[in-house]
Design an enzyme around this catalytic site. Structure first.
Site, PDB file in Angstrom:
ATOM      1  N   ARG A 198       0.825  -1.218   0.000  1.00 50.44           N
ATOM      2  CA  ARG A 198       0.000   0.000   0.000  1.00 50.44           C
ATOM      3  C   ARG A 198       0.863   1.274   0.000  1.00 50.44           C
ATOM      4  O   ARG A 198       0.580   2.229  -0.712  1.00 50.44           O
ATOM      5  CB  ARG A 198      -0.897  -0.027   1.252  1.00 50.44           C
ATOM      6  CG  ARG A 198      -2.170   0.750   1.125  1.00 50.44           C
ATOM      7  CD  ARG A 198      -3.095   0.505   2.300  1.00 50.44           C
ATOM      8  NE  ARG A 198      -3.573  -0.861   2.367  1.00 50.44           N
ATOM      9  CZ  ARG A 198      -4.520  -1.371   1.587  1.00 50.44           C
ATOM     10  NH1 ARG A 198      -5.092  -0.634   0.673  1.00 50.44           N
ATOM     11  NH2 ARG A 198      -4.896  -2.635   1.703  1.00 50.44           N
ATOM     12  N   LEU A 205      -5.617   4.323   0.442  1.00 53.51           N
ATOM     13  CA  LEU A 205      -4.248   4.836   0.312  1.00 53.51           C
ATOM     14  C   LEU A 205      -3.615   5.042   1.686  1.00 53.51           C
ATOM     15  O   LEU A 205      -4.308   5.186   2.697  1.00 53.51           O
ATOM     16  CB  LEU A 205      -4.271   6.146  -0.485  1.00 53.51           C
ATOM     17  CG  LEU A 205      -4.770   5.989  -1.934  1.00 53.51           C
ATOM     18  CD1 LEU A 205      -4.988   7.348  -2.589  1.00 53.51           C
ATOM     19  CD2 LEU A 205      -3.809   5.141  -2.773  1.00 53.51           C
ATOM     20  N   ASN A 209     -14.127  12.731  -0.395  1.00 60.89           N
ATOM     21  CA  ASN A 209     -14.684  11.421  -0.741  1.00 60.89           C
ATOM     22  C   ASN A 209     -16.196  11.500  -0.632  1.00 60.89           C
ATOM     23  O   ASN A 209     -16.727  12.312   0.129  1.00 60.89           O
ATOM     24  CB  ASN A 209     -14.145  10.357   0.234  1.00 60.89           C
ATOM     25  CG  ASN A 209     -14.617   8.968  -0.130  1.00 60.89           C
ATOM     26  OD1 ASN A 209     -14.668   8.592  -1.299  1.00 60.89           O
ATOM     27  ND2 ASN A 209     -14.997   8.191   0.872  1.00 60.89           N
ATOM     28  N   HIS A 244     -19.255   8.834   0.259  1.00 61.00           N
ATOM     29  CA  HIS A 244     -19.464   7.477   0.762  1.00 61.00           C
ATOM     30  C   HIS A 244     -20.969   7.200   0.815  1.00 61.00           C
ATOM     31  O   HIS A 244     -21.732   8.045   1.317  1.00 61.00           O
ATOM     32  CB  HIS A 244     -18.850   7.341   2.162  1.00 61.00           C
ATOM     33  CG  HIS A 244     -19.060   5.981   2.745  1.00 61.00           C
ATOM     34  ND1 HIS A 244     -18.306   4.890   2.362  1.00 61.00           N
ATOM     35  CD2 HIS A 244     -19.965   5.530   3.642  1.00 61.00           C
ATOM     36  CE1 HIS A 244     -18.735   3.822   3.018  1.00 61.00           C
ATOM     37  NE2 HIS A 244     -19.738   4.179   3.796  1.00 61.00           N
TER      38      HIS A 244
HETATM   39  C1  GRF Z   1     -20.666   6.065  -5.340  1.00 61.85           C
HETATM   40  O1  GRF Z   1     -21.891   5.573  -4.842  1.00 61.85           O
HETATM   41  C2  GRF Z   1     -19.760   6.407  -4.203  1.00 61.85           C
HETATM   42  O2  GRF Z   1     -20.433   6.809  -3.037  1.00 61.85           O
HETATM   43  C3  GRF Z   1     -19.048   5.124  -3.944  1.00 61.85           C
HETATM   44  O3  GRF Z   1     -18.832   4.595  -5.241  1.00 61.85           O
HETATM   45  C4  GRF Z   1     -19.887   5.001  -6.098  1.00 61.85           C
HETATM   46  C5  GRF Z   1     -19.262   5.486  -7.387  1.00 61.85           C
HETATM   47  O4  GRF Z   1     -20.113   5.301  -8.487  1.00 61.85           O
HETATM   48  N1  GRF Z   1     -17.840   5.362  -3.170  1.00 61.85           N
HETATM   49  P1  GRF Z   1     -19.653   5.595  -9.989  1.00 61.85           P
HETATM   50  O5  GRF Z   1     -18.423   4.745 -10.289  1.00 61.85           O
HETATM   51  O6  GRF Z   1     -19.329   7.062 -10.100  1.00 61.85           O
HETATM   52  O7  GRF Z   1     -20.814   5.217 -10.855  1.00 61.85           O
END
Ligand code: GRF
Length: 188
Positions: free
Chosen positions: A61, A89, A103, A105
């Protein structure tokens, strides 16, 4: 003007929404060949493929994170938005770009951290879930929350239908949140 990099690993529909929102994206970095990477190339955005050689216990990593940082360096990036980036990461990058890595989530953090957040929400039987846009830190799915929105869980939902409902909302809110930050952010 702050230069934005977007990190992807998958379908890249959120990246697509960012592009359509008019956000100026200076770089798209992927950890594997994926649709998101192809979308970036088709849109004429600079790309870096820092391919993971292994997903096994031999994955280094720290070394991989150094590769990512080396790939970023020539692009003078001031803000990084992870959008479905599936490699965790090492702390070094969160030190180098402190407060500048975002990010999204797919849960209302701090509930349902980790890879299978939508599955966890379904298994828990919650009636409402959602997503969280936050500053990413070396601690997984933690860090200051910038935006959250709730999404209802409907009877008969599967991981796919619920994930898609969440993403519909993420595709609106994530670009807006980034635009607001970019009007304030200074280069690191
Ligand atoms: C999203 O739902 C995000 O929250 C998660 O991954 C997904 C990404 O979707 N971490 P995409 O690849 O942009 O369609």
């Amino acid at each position: 003007m702050t230069k934005l990099a977007v990190f992807v690993s998958g379908t890249g529909t959120i990246l697509e929404a960012m592009i359509h929102s008019g956000l100026e994206i200076s770089l798209v970095l992927a950890d594997r060949p994926c649709r998101g990477f192809e979308i970036a190339k088709a849109a004429g955005i600079a790309t870096e493929l820092v391919e993971r050689k292994t997903y096994g216990p031999d994955f280094d990593r720290a070394a991989y994170t150094r590769e990512v940082m080396a790939a970023l360096e020539p692009h003078d990036i001031g803000l990084i938005a992870m959008a479905g980036f599936m490699t965790i990461l090492s702390p070094a990058i969160f030190d180098r770009y402190e407060g500048k890595i975002l990010n999204t989530h797919p849960s209302l953090l701090p509930a349902f951290k980790g890879e299978n957040a939508v599955e966890q929400a379904l298994a828990a039987g919650v009636k409402t879930t959602g997503f969280t846009i936050h500053v990413a830190t070396s601690e997984l799915d933690a860090g200051p929350i910038l935006a959250q929105a709730s999404v209802p869980v409907e009877p008969g939902d599967t991981v796919d239908t619920l994930q898609e409902r969440i993403k519909q909302s993420e595709r609106r809110v994530y670009p807006e949140t980034i635009k607001k930050l970019m009007s304030k952010a200074s280069p690191v």
